[in-house]
Design a protein around this motif. Sequence first.
Motif, short mmCIF file in Angstrom:
data_model
loop_
_atom_site.label_atom_id
_atom_site.label_comp_id
_atom_site.label_asym_id
_atom_site.label_seq_id
_atom_site.Cartn_x
_atom_site.Cartn_y
_atom_site.Cartn_z
N ALA A 177 -3.02 8.59 -37.54
CA ALA A 177 -2.35 9.89 -37.39
C ALA A 177 -1.24 9.82 -36.34
O ALA A 177 -0.15 10.37 -36.53
CB ALA A 177 -3.37 10.96 -37.02
N THR A 210 -5.41 16.97 -37.76
CA THR A 210 -6.06 15.79 -38.31
C THR A 210 -7.52 16.13 -38.57
O THR A 210 -8.25 16.52 -37.65
CB THR A 210 -5.95 14.60 -37.35
N TYR A 258 -4.22 13.97 -42.81
CA TYR A 258 -3.20 14.06 -41.78
C TYR A 258 -2.22 15.16 -42.17
O TYR A 258 -1.33 14.97 -42.99
CB TYR A 258 -2.47 12.73 -41.62
N CYS A 274 -8.66 6.41 -37.74
CA CYS A 274 -7.89 7.50 -38.35
C CYS A 274 -7.05 8.24 -37.31
O CYS A 274 -5.92 8.68 -37.61
CB CYS A 274 -8.85 8.47 -39.07
N GLN A 333 2.88 10.45 -36.86
CA GLN A 333 3.63 11.48 -36.14
C GLN A 333 4.95 10.97 -35.57
O GLN A 333 5.90 11.72 -35.41
CB GLN A 333 2.76 12.06 -35.03
#
Length: 329
Positions: free
Chosen positions: A40, A166, A162, A36, A44
């Motif tokens: 994330a 996070t 997210y 995860c 971004q």
Amino acid sequence: MSPDARGFKPLSTVLSRRCGSDPALQQLLEILADTCINVAERLQSSAFRRNTTIAGSQNSNGDLQKPLDLEADAIFETHLALLPNVAALVSEERDDVHWLKEPSAGDFIVCFDPLDGSSNIDVGMVVGSIFSVFRLEEDHQPYDLLSVLSGQNQIAAGYALYGPVTELVLGMGDWIDGYCYDPASGTFYRTHPDMTIATDAKEVAINAAREALWPSPIAQFIRDCFTPKLSGGRGANMRWTASMVADVHRILLRGGVFIYPEDREQNARLRLVYEANPIAFLMRSAGARATNGRDDILSLPVNDLHQKVGVVLGACDAVTYIQTQYEKA
């Protein structure tokens, strides 16, 4: 001041206690947390890689796939394939089971929606990942898998969110914890131990655009919710983001009920195996309920990997009331 100095416990420390004598499960949950974080990071930088548009393909449910859906799916596979005891993956983005090895007793099956709410990415709204974990009790051939994937057989579930930060939520049936990611240390820290949901619903998450197709028990409940208390109603507020994890996370923190019912044309939207079942498992861990209106989600038989189901989950009082209305209808 670092999270450690403030008394927040890192994920590995919490899982060491939570998982007890099951180091294999602890390792798997830590890998899922790392997965995860990687997703994330990709999100971004996605705007700079110009990959928020449609990929030109569809998943098994007919949803148009974005490159980020496929990237997130690949990230899950890459991380989970590192573990020798993960036998198979079930993903929203794949038509069939993806076997990593010959299954044997003690192996894990991981089901996931790698990027829930991906239609929100272009406008900068919250998205997430949902996952659940099963353990094979005996040797299974691939054709036996549907019987294994009953919601009642889940041993762990979670989701990542997210957004501004996070966040990660993990549960194992008798507990559920919330974590926030600290970029400075590269670590998740527990910020919400032993999460619970209030029995009364003060907020409702529902797609009002589908009001004309709501079944009568849902329509009546929503009218009651949005009638002021002074007039005998519940006086609730509506919140809707079109990302299941975002709406569920808010309900988990502030109380309420999430509703995405099977409509009067008998159409359902959410997938049982990798959306409804994991969230239902977490709801139960938090002292809440999850049904399809009539029956508990976790009791529903799995007939197809991408089976769809109506969902009513959250505060016990609201879910029970709606179930009663279905029984009367």
